[in-house]
Design a protein around this motif. Structure first.
Motif, PDB file in Angstrom:
ATOM      1  N   SER A 159     -36.095 -22.401  27.696  1.00 44.10           N
ATOM      2  CA  SER A 159     -36.156 -22.038  26.292  1.00 44.10           C
ATOM      3  C   SER A 159     -36.993 -20.774  26.139  1.00 44.10           C
ATOM      4  O   SER A 159     -38.065 -20.656  26.707  1.00 44.10           O
ATOM      5  N   THR A 160     -36.482 -19.810  25.364  1.00 42.39           N
ATOM      6  CA  THR A 160     -37.237 -18.604  25.071  1.00 42.39           C
ATOM      7  C   THR A 160     -37.317 -18.458  23.565  1.00 42.39           C
ATOM      8  O   THR A 160     -36.400 -18.847  22.839  1.00 42.39           O
ATOM      9  N   GLU A 161     -38.419 -17.911  23.105  1.00 41.45           N
ATOM     10  CA  GLU A 161     -38.582 -17.683  21.672  1.00 41.45           C
ATOM     11  C   GLU A 161     -38.425 -16.199  21.371  1.00 41.45           C
ATOM     12  O   GLU A 161     -38.978 -15.362  22.066  1.00 41.45           O
ATOM     13  N   THR A 162     -37.645 -15.912  20.326  1.00 42.15           N
ATOM     14  CA  THR A 162     -37.464 -14.546  19.867  1.00 42.15           C
ATOM     15  C   THR A 162     -38.189 -14.423  18.540  1.00 42.15           C
ATOM     16  O   THR A 162     -37.886 -15.143  17.592  1.00 42.15           O
ATOM     17  N   LYS A 163     -39.136 -13.536  18.488  1.00 37.60           N
ATOM     18  CA  LYS A 163     -39.930 -13.341  17.282  1.00 37.60           C
ATOM     19  C   LYS A 163     -39.112 -12.606  16.225  1.00 37.60           C
ATOM     20  O   LYS A 163     -38.485 -11.593  16.524  1.00 37.60           O
ATOM     21  N   LYS A 164     -39.113 -13.133  14.999  1.00 37.21           N
ATOM     22  CA  LYS A 164     -38.458 -12.472  13.880  1.00 37.21           C
ATOM     23  C   LYS A 164     -39.510 -11.744  13.068  1.00 37.21           C
ATOM     24  O   LYS A 164     -40.606 -12.254  12.870  1.00 37.21           O
ATOM     25  N   PRO A 165     -39.190 -10.555  12.577  1.00 40.76           N
ATOM     26  CA  PRO A 165     -40.176  -9.856  11.749  1.00 40.76           C
ATOM     27  C   PRO A 165     -40.384 -10.564  10.413  1.00 40.76           C
ATOM     28  O   PRO A 165     -39.484 -11.246   9.908  1.00 40.76           O
ATOM     29  N   ILE A 166     -41.564 -10.413   9.870  1.00 42.80           N
ATOM     30  CA  ILE A 166     -41.843 -10.890   8.520  1.00 42.80           C
ATOM     31  C   ILE A 166     -41.191  -9.900   7.571  1.00 42.80           C
ATOM     32  O   ILE A 166     -41.438  -8.695   7.638  1.00 42.80           O
ATOM     33  N   LYS A 167     -40.330 -10.408   6.684  1.00 43.66           N
ATOM     34  CA  LYS A 167     -39.589  -9.554   5.763  1.00 43.66           C
ATOM     35  C   LYS A 167     -40.322  -9.488   4.422  1.00 43.66           C
ATOM     36  O   LYS A 167     -40.558 -10.519   3.791  1.00 43.66           O
ATOM     37  N   ILE A 168     -40.683  -8.263   4.042  1.00 46.50           N
ATOM     38  CA  ILE A 168     -41.433  -8.030   2.815  1.00 46.50           C
ATOM     39  C   ILE A 168     -40.557  -7.244   1.842  1.00 46.50           C
ATOM     40  O   ILE A 168     -40.046  -6.178   2.181  1.00 46.50           O
ATOM     41  N   LEU A 169     -40.399  -7.779   0.636  1.00 45.15           N
ATOM     42  CA  LEU A 169     -39.595  -7.127  -0.397  1.00 45.15           C
ATOM     43  C   LEU A 169     -40.500  -6.551  -1.475  1.00 45.15           C
ATOM     44  O   LEU A 169     -41.108  -7.295  -2.243  1.00 45.15           O
ATOM     45  N   PRO A 170     -40.627  -5.218  -1.552  1.00 48.52           N
ATOM     46  CA  PRO A 170     -41.298  -4.601  -2.692  1.00 48.52           C
ATOM     47  C   PRO A 170     -40.335  -4.630  -3.891  1.00 48.52           C
ATOM     48  O   PRO A 170     -39.228  -4.108  -3.811  1.00 48.52           O
TER      49      PRO A 170
ATOM     50  N   GLU B  99     -41.926  -2.425  14.031  1.00 44.16           N
ATOM     51  CA  GLU B  99     -40.725  -2.864  13.328  1.00 44.16           C
ATOM     52  C   GLU B  99     -40.305  -4.270  13.738  1.00 44.16           C
ATOM     53  O   GLU B  99     -39.585  -4.937  13.009  1.00 44.16           O
ATOM     54  N   THR B 100     -40.757  -4.724  14.890  1.00 45.76           N
ATOM     55  CA  THR B 100     -40.420  -6.092  15.305  1.00 45.76           C
ATOM     56  C   THR B 100     -41.351  -7.108  14.654  1.00 45.76           C
ATOM     57  O   THR B 100     -41.066  -8.300  14.688  1.00 45.76           O
ATOM     58  N   ASP B 101     -42.453  -6.655  14.054  1.00 43.66           N
ATOM     59  CA  ASP B 101     -43.398  -7.542  13.369  1.00 43.66           C
ATOM     60  C   ASP B 101     -43.156  -7.600  11.864  1.00 43.66           C
ATOM     61  O   ASP B 101     -43.242  -8.647  11.253  1.00 43.66           O
ATOM     62  N   ILE B 102     -42.908  -6.426  11.266  1.00 36.36           N
ATOM     63  CA  ILE B 102     -42.804  -6.273   9.818  1.00 36.36           C
ATOM     64  C   ILE B 102     -41.511  -5.535   9.494  1.00 36.36           C
ATOM     65  O   ILE B 102     -41.194  -4.528  10.115  1.00 36.36           O
ATOM     66  N   ASP B 103     -40.784  -6.023   8.488  1.00 38.40           N
ATOM     67  CA  ASP B 103     -39.575  -5.351   8.038  1.00 38.40           C
ATOM     68  C   ASP B 103     -39.590  -5.296   6.522  1.00 38.40           C
ATOM     69  O   ASP B 103     -39.550  -6.335   5.860  1.00 38.40           O
ATOM     70  N   MET B 104     -39.725  -4.093   5.967  1.00 39.96           N
ATOM     71  CA  MET B 104     -39.581  -3.926   4.520  1.00 39.96           C
ATOM     72  C   MET B 104     -38.089  -4.058   4.219  1.00 39.96           C
ATOM     73  O   MET B 104     -37.264  -3.472   4.919  1.00 39.96           O
ATOM     74  N   VAL B 105     -37.747  -4.826   3.194  1.00 36.95           N
ATOM     75  CA  VAL B 105     -36.343  -5.097   2.909  1.00 36.95           C
ATOM     76  C   VAL B 105     -36.014  -4.773   1.456  1.00 36.95           C
ATOM     77  O   VAL B 105     -36.895  -4.694   0.604  1.00 36.95           O
ATOM     78  N   GLY B 106     -34.743  -4.609   1.189  1.00 38.28           N
ATOM     79  CA  GLY B 106     -34.243  -4.333  -0.146  1.00 38.28           C
ATOM     80  C   GLY B 106     -32.950  -3.549  -0.057  1.00 38.28           C
ATOM     81  O   GLY B 106     -32.585  -3.048   1.008  1.00 38.28           O
ATOM     82  N   THR B 107     -32.250  -3.446  -1.187  1.00 37.63           N
ATOM     83  CA  THR B 107     -30.965  -2.755  -1.204  1.00 37.63           C
ATOM     84  C   THR B 107     -31.112  -1.254  -1.407  1.00 37.63           C
ATOM     85  O   THR B 107     -30.142  -0.516  -1.292  1.00 37.63           O
ATOM     86  N   LEU B 108     -32.334  -0.792  -1.718  1.00 38.18           N
ATOM     87  CA  LEU B 108     -32.595   0.631  -1.914  1.00 38.18           C
ATOM     88  C   LEU B 108     -33.419   1.161  -0.751  1.00 38.18           C
ATOM     89  O   LEU B 108     -34.156   0.416  -0.110  1.00 38.18           O
ATOM     90  N   ASN B 109     -33.298   2.468  -0.500  1.00 39.94           N
ATOM     91  CA  ASN B 109     -34.129   3.091   0.521  1.00 39.94           C
ATOM     92  C   ASN B 109     -34.406   4.522   0.111  1.00 39.94           C
ATOM     93  O   ASN B 109     -33.493   5.299  -0.111  1.00 39.94           O
ATOM     94  N   ASN B 110     -35.687   4.835   0.001  1.00 38.49           N
ATOM     95  CA  ASN B 110     -36.092   6.216  -0.279  1.00 38.49           C
ATOM     96  C   ASN B 110     -37.308   6.531   0.586  1.00 38.49           C
ATOM     97  O   ASN B 110     -38.412   6.647   0.111  1.00 38.49           O
TER      98      ASN B 110
END
Length: 189
Positions: free
Chosen positions: A54-65, A92-103
């Motif tokens: 068994s191996t664990e794959t770390k998922k980033p914490i997704k933060i939505l502004p 980027e493997t730890d934290i992922d800013m998310v949303g439908t917009l990007n600027n």
């Protein structure tokens, strides 16, 4: 300047100060300061390899502004946050800013510019028109940082209307993820 004490979990739970010791956001100057920022809550996927191990794959914490133009454009406080997290060793493997917009190009520094900062939007309209569920479904965030309501105040919406909209959005957030952390900023004067 907005401090950690200006943010609260809308469900009434305490902010976990082991995760963030202090938080300062100055929206007018586009600055963000954090002390001892940690992201201990990590989702993992367990994968079974052919060997049976068994191996664990770390998922980033997704933060939505989430919010209006203060959040979205140019959103240089988000660039400062991203830079500080990277300087603290997060990737980027730890934290992922998310949303439908990007600027992510208007602040003079490269950063993860995904967000839901919609210039001119009123939180009361977003709630009344049911816009948030589609945004949440596109990213399924773990954390929402919400700074919303300034345009409502300028449009003479009552406190009662704004709080009702917040309540609607929180229900929609909890429907998307019952364990979501929700940080709500005080409206800047």
């Amino acid at each position: 300047t907005v401090k950690l004490s200006d943010f609260s979990c809308i469900d009434g739970s305490e902010l976990d100060l082991t995760d963030v010791r202090s938080l300062y956001v100055n929206f007018s100057e586009g600055t963000f300061e954090a002390d001892n920022v940690r992201a201990d809550v990590v989702e993992t996927d367990t994968n079974e390899e052919a060997s049976g191990a068994s191996t664990e794959t770390k998922k980033p914490i997704k933060i939505l502004p989430l919010g209006d133009s203060i959040t979205g454009s140019p959103g240089c406080w988000r660039a400062s946050l991203w830079t500080m997290l990277k300087n603290a060793g997060y990737t980027e493997t730890d934290i992922d800013m998310v949303g439908t917009l990007n600027n992510s190009t208007s602040c003079g520094v490269s950063f993860d510019g995904d967000n839901e900062g919609h210039g001119g939007y009123l939180v009361t309209n977003v709630a009344d028109q049911g816009m948030l569920p589609a945004w949440l479904s596109s990213s399924n965030p773990d954390i929402v940082m919400m700074h919303f309501g300034t345009n409502d105040i300028w449009s003479a919406k009552s406190t009662k209307e704004i709080l009702a909209a917040y309540s609607t959005l929180v229900v929609q957030m909890r429907d998307n993820n019952p364990n979501m952390k929700i940080l709500v900023a005080k409206i800047i004067p």
